[in-house]
Design a protein around this motif. Sequence first.
Motif, PDB file in Angstrom:
ATOM      1  N   TYR A 200     -50.814 -53.691 -33.176  1.00 21.39           N
ATOM      2  CA  TYR A 200     -49.514 -53.114 -33.502  1.00 21.39           C
ATOM      3  C   TYR A 200     -49.717 -51.667 -33.897  1.00 21.39           C
ATOM      4  CZ  TYR A 200     -44.881 -55.221 -33.636  1.00 21.39           C
ATOM      5  OH  TYR A 200     -43.623 -55.643 -33.325  1.00 21.39           O
ATOM      6  N   TYR A 201     -50.134 -50.913 -32.957  1.00 20.04           N
ATOM      7  CA  TYR A 201     -50.614 -49.539 -33.013  1.00 20.04           C
ATOM      8  C   TYR A 201     -50.093 -48.726 -34.193  1.00 20.04           C
ATOM      9  CZ  TYR A 201     -51.997 -44.975 -31.219  1.00 20.04           C
ATOM     10  OH  TYR A 201     -52.555 -43.747 -31.068  1.00 20.04           O
ATOM     11  N   ARG A 202     -51.003 -48.381 -35.064  1.00 16.67           N
ATOM     12  CA  ARG A 202     -50.802 -47.475 -36.199  1.00 16.67           C
ATOM     13  C   ARG A 202     -49.722 -47.903 -37.189  1.00 16.67           C
ATOM     14  NH1 ARG A 202     -51.851 -41.726 -33.253  1.00 16.67           N
ATOM     15  NH2 ARG A 202     -54.066 -42.033 -33.008  1.00 16.67           N
ATOM     16  N   ARG A 203     -49.479 -49.176 -37.292  1.00 12.20           N
ATOM     17  CA  ARG A 203     -48.573 -49.642 -38.334  1.00 12.20           C
ATOM     18  C   ARG A 203     -49.436 -50.094 -39.504  1.00 12.20           C
ATOM     19  NH1 ARG A 203     -44.856 -51.884 -33.890  1.00 12.20           N
ATOM     20  NH2 ARG A 203     -43.355 -50.191 -33.754  1.00 12.20           N
ATOM     21  N   ALA A 204     -49.225 -49.482 -40.649  1.00  7.32           N
ATOM     22  CA  ALA A 204     -50.113 -49.621 -41.803  1.00  7.32           C
ATOM     23  C   ALA A 204     -50.323 -51.061 -42.257  1.00  7.32           C
ATOM     24  CB  ALA A 204     -49.601 -48.773 -42.958  1.00  7.32           C
ATOM     25  N   ALA A 205     -49.324 -51.886 -42.150  1.00  6.80           N
ATOM     26  CA  ALA A 205     -49.455 -53.261 -42.618  1.00  6.80           C
ATOM     27  C   ALA A 205     -50.513 -54.041 -41.835  1.00  6.80           C
ATOM     28  CB  ALA A 205     -48.111 -53.982 -42.515  1.00  6.80           C
ATOM     29  N   TYR A 206     -50.864 -53.569 -40.649  1.00  8.06           N
ATOM     30  CA  TYR A 206     -51.828 -54.258 -39.797  1.00  8.06           C
ATOM     31  C   TYR A 206     -53.183 -53.555 -39.745  1.00  8.06           C
ATOM     32  CZ  TYR A 206     -47.558 -56.498 -38.188  1.00  8.06           C
ATOM     33  OH  TYR A 206     -46.369 -57.175 -38.131  1.00  8.06           O
ATOM     34  N   GLN A 207     -53.449 -52.660 -40.683  1.00  7.80           N
ATOM     35  CA  GLN A 207     -54.667 -51.849 -40.621  1.00  7.80           C
ATOM     36  C   GLN A 207     -55.950 -52.673 -40.711  1.00  7.80           C
ATOM     37  OE1 GLN A 207     -54.552 -49.036 -43.821  1.00  7.80           O
ATOM     38  NE2 GLN A 207     -54.456 -50.605 -45.394  1.00  7.80           N
ATOM     39  N   ASN A 208     -55.884 -53.885 -41.256  1.00  7.07           N
ATOM     40  CA  ASN A 208     -57.078 -54.719 -41.371  1.00  7.07           C
ATOM     41  C   ASN A 208     -57.200 -55.737 -40.240  1.00  7.07           C
ATOM     42  OD1 ASN A 208     -56.153 -54.433 -44.657  1.00  7.07           O
ATOM     43  ND2 ASN A 208     -58.116 -53.641 -43.976  1.00  7.07           N
ATOM     44  N   THR A 209     -56.419 -55.539 -39.184  1.00  7.70           N
ATOM     45  CA  THR A 209     -56.458 -56.415 -38.018  1.00  7.70           C
ATOM     46  C   THR A 209     -56.832 -55.591 -36.796  1.00  7.70           C
ATOM     47  OG1 THR A 209     -54.734 -57.835 -38.958  1.00  7.70           O
ATOM     48  CG2 THR A 209     -55.063 -57.966 -36.576  1.00  7.70           C
ATOM     49  N   ALA A 210     -57.711 -56.138 -35.974  1.00 10.07           N
ATOM     50  CA  ALA A 210     -58.136 -55.427 -34.768  1.00 10.07           C
ATOM     51  C   ALA A 210     -58.204 -56.382 -33.583  1.00 10.07           C
ATOM     52  CB  ALA A 210     -59.501 -54.770 -34.971  1.00 10.07           C
TER      53      ALA A 210
END
Length: 169
Positions: free
Chosen positions: A73-83
């Motif tokens: 979810y490109y560059r959405r902060a809430a997903y920063q720990n998911t890759a």
Amino acid sequence: MKIRDARETDLPVIVEIYNQSIPSRMATGDITPITVESRLNWYREHSATSRPIWVVESEPNIISGWLSFQDFYYRRAAYQNTAELSIYIQPEYHHKGVGKKLLETAIIRSPELKIKTLLGFIFAHNYPSLGLFEKFGFSRWGYLPQIADLDGIERDLVIVGLRINPIKA
């Protein structure tokens, strides 16, 4: 086998390996070859400390495969720990442990990259990739039926996921 961070000079080989996967219609939704120029920004958006691209040298100076970590979810902060992971292997190195080594290393090194969740987006007919991820504990988290049209054949996409348990000192 040696895994190292990709260098920009590796991009022609990375693109070549990727393009070799296109005709099989097993690993990518691209249906025509890509160019090195079209992947420059993609390469430059990666970071060795958070979203690396790794290459495997199975022989000295011979790249046999690569793995990349992508933002979910490109560059959405809430997903920063998911890759999201992508793995591509030279055809002559299939079934020689290259993908296994890359995936194992990605799981082990995820905590240092501050990744808590790994995802794979895999076509449902790509049994080898589904099996590889399953061997490392990934489970099915989503199923998108008939989402891709590959040469007039509608294909399903499986989303697999793995929660990373950080190593405690």
